[in-house]
Design a protein around this motif. Sequence first.
Motif, short mmCIF file in Angstrom:
data_model
loop_
_atom_site.label_atom_id
_atom_site.label_comp_id
_atom_site.label_asym_id
_atom_site.label_seq_id
_atom_site.Cartn_x
_atom_site.Cartn_y
_atom_site.Cartn_z
N ASP A 39 0.80 -1.22 0.00
CA ASP A 39 0.00 0.00 0.00
C ASP A 39 0.84 1.28 0.00
OD1 ASP A 39 0.93 -0.53 2.50
OD2 ASP A 39 -0.98 -0.30 3.54
N TRP A 40 2.15 1.18 -0.24
CA TRP A 40 2.94 2.42 -0.29
C TRP A 40 4.13 2.31 -1.26
CZ3 TRP A 40 7.80 1.38 1.91
CH2 TRP A 40 7.85 0.28 2.79
N GLY A 275 -3.66 5.43 7.45
CA GLY A 275 -3.65 6.64 6.63
C GLY A 275 -4.70 6.60 5.54
N GLU A 276 -4.99 5.41 5.04
CA GLU A 276 -5.97 5.24 3.98
C GLU A 276 -7.38 5.10 4.52
OE1 GLU A 276 -6.71 2.35 0.06
OE2 GLU A 276 -5.04 1.98 1.44
N ASN A 337 3.94 9.67 6.75
CA ASN A 337 2.82 10.57 6.42
C ASN A 337 1.85 9.95 5.43
OD1 ASN A 337 3.82 12.47 8.17
ND2 ASN A 337 4.94 13.59 6.61
N LYS A 338 2.26 8.89 4.77
CA LYS A 338 1.34 8.13 3.93
C LYS A 338 0.56 7.13 4.79
CE LYS A 338 -0.38 5.45 0.63
NZ LYS A 338 -1.57 5.80 -0.17
N ARG A 339 1.28 6.42 5.64
CA ARG A 339 0.68 5.29 6.35
C ARG A 339 0.07 5.68 7.69
NH1 ARG A 339 4.60 1.39 7.58
NH2 ARG A 339 3.24 -0.35 7.05
N THR A 352 5.80 14.74 11.02
CA THR A 352 5.09 13.51 10.67
C THR A 352 3.65 13.57 11.18
OG1 THR A 352 5.84 12.41 12.71
CG2 THR A 352 7.17 12.08 10.71
N VAL A 353 2.83 12.74 10.57
CA VAL A 353 1.42 12.66 10.95
C VAL A 353 1.13 11.27 11.47
CG1 VAL A 353 -0.96 12.84 10.15
CG2 VAL A 353 0.79 14.34 9.17
N THR A 354 0.54 11.19 12.64
CA THR A 354 0.12 9.93 13.23
C THR A 354 -1.29 10.10 13.75
OG1 THR A 354 2.38 9.36 13.88
CG2 THR A 354 0.61 8.16 14.97
#
Length: 421
Positions: A39-40, A275-276, A337-339, A352-354
């Motif tokens: 998925d990435w 993330g998705e 940041n994708k996952r 980063t995003v969590t």
Amino acid sequence: MVAVLGCCSLLSGCDQTADNASSAPVERTRITALVWAPDWPDEMHKIADAFHRENPDIMVDVQFMIGNSVEENLKPKVATHNLPDLVSVNPNAYSAELANQGILADVGDSAAWDNMLDSLKPDWTNRYGKRFGISGGVAATLIYYNKDMFRKAGIKTLPTNFEEFLAACAALRKAGFTPIVWTGAFPNMLANGPFSFGFANNVVAHHPNDWKQRIADGSLDLNNDAAVDIFAKIKLIADKGYVQRGYMNTSYDEGNRLFAEGKAAMAFQGTWSSGELMHGNHFETGTFVPPWNAPGKAVVPVVGSETGFAVCETRNKKAAMKFLEFIYDRGYPILQNKRQNVSPLKYVGGKTVTDQQIVDYVQHATQAPLTAGPYYSYLPTNTIDMLHPLLQDVLLGKKTPRQAAQALEKSIRHEARTENK
């Protein structure tokens, strides 16, 4: 004049020599990276490109694993001595043995190892003390659910045992919704999700102190109703019509898309897909612990180390180690940041995003009195490969749940005898 012309000619020749020297090709190293990234894939290419910009003397040839497991991609590479330089690996006995055989390098002296959460390090250390990989994240499987659908179906409280889960599925179907997604064409997720939770609550709960040792020595008894129930639950949900049409043809990506597009109320997925599944939808997403426990019994969550990276003992080991360090340093925000998974690192550089719901879920799961890891972290590698088609055979009616439990036990015992010779 002759003397002057000769001198000029000499100077011109010197200039050309200098130009040729400055334009001489830089010696470059090309490393191969064989990666499990269902998925990435785009993010892995971005990381490789960013690494090359900082290290123009090192080219990264990114290749992606296919099929249903990391191990089925690695075994032919090992057998033919055609090893990549950097590779995705799981924290299991197979990878530990590859390290013991000198196929995987010790990464314990790297900054990435030092920065990995101490709680994950035992998963990546073999019995001889060799540190063979870095985790990709803190892995947990959970149920994502569509809050709007639950509300419209009149479900006011989340299910806390399997009977309540079936009741919730019935209410969702009555309200006109597909209750949950089953990825029959990608049995890896069936194994990560309902199988791992079935094993945790039906096997690990009965042998909390020595279940791993029983797998290792081949003494685990799976010819019983509890083991049969692992497979029976998966089949029951499909037989009751609680999954989408054509579920045996549903791939990993399609399964995630069905949930994200609001075509199913629940997805039994991993934290690695948060993330998705948590954002970008037209509905609010919630999470809960899959209630694969019987009424009156405490649920055993599934949580552990995610598939990570290792460096192989090749001639490009030094360059591959440098790439490993980059992945877990300046390259990590691209991945995270994708996952939006739970980071395996103590400190993360860059923004980063969590997702906080996912962080809270993992913290809650790890505080349970008893937990089990994902199936890929404890089953023998040949048993992993056997399990995937076995799950499909159960759903297709080619094998009964009891036959599946017996086949699982037979495989585990065979692998133990082979390993202990």
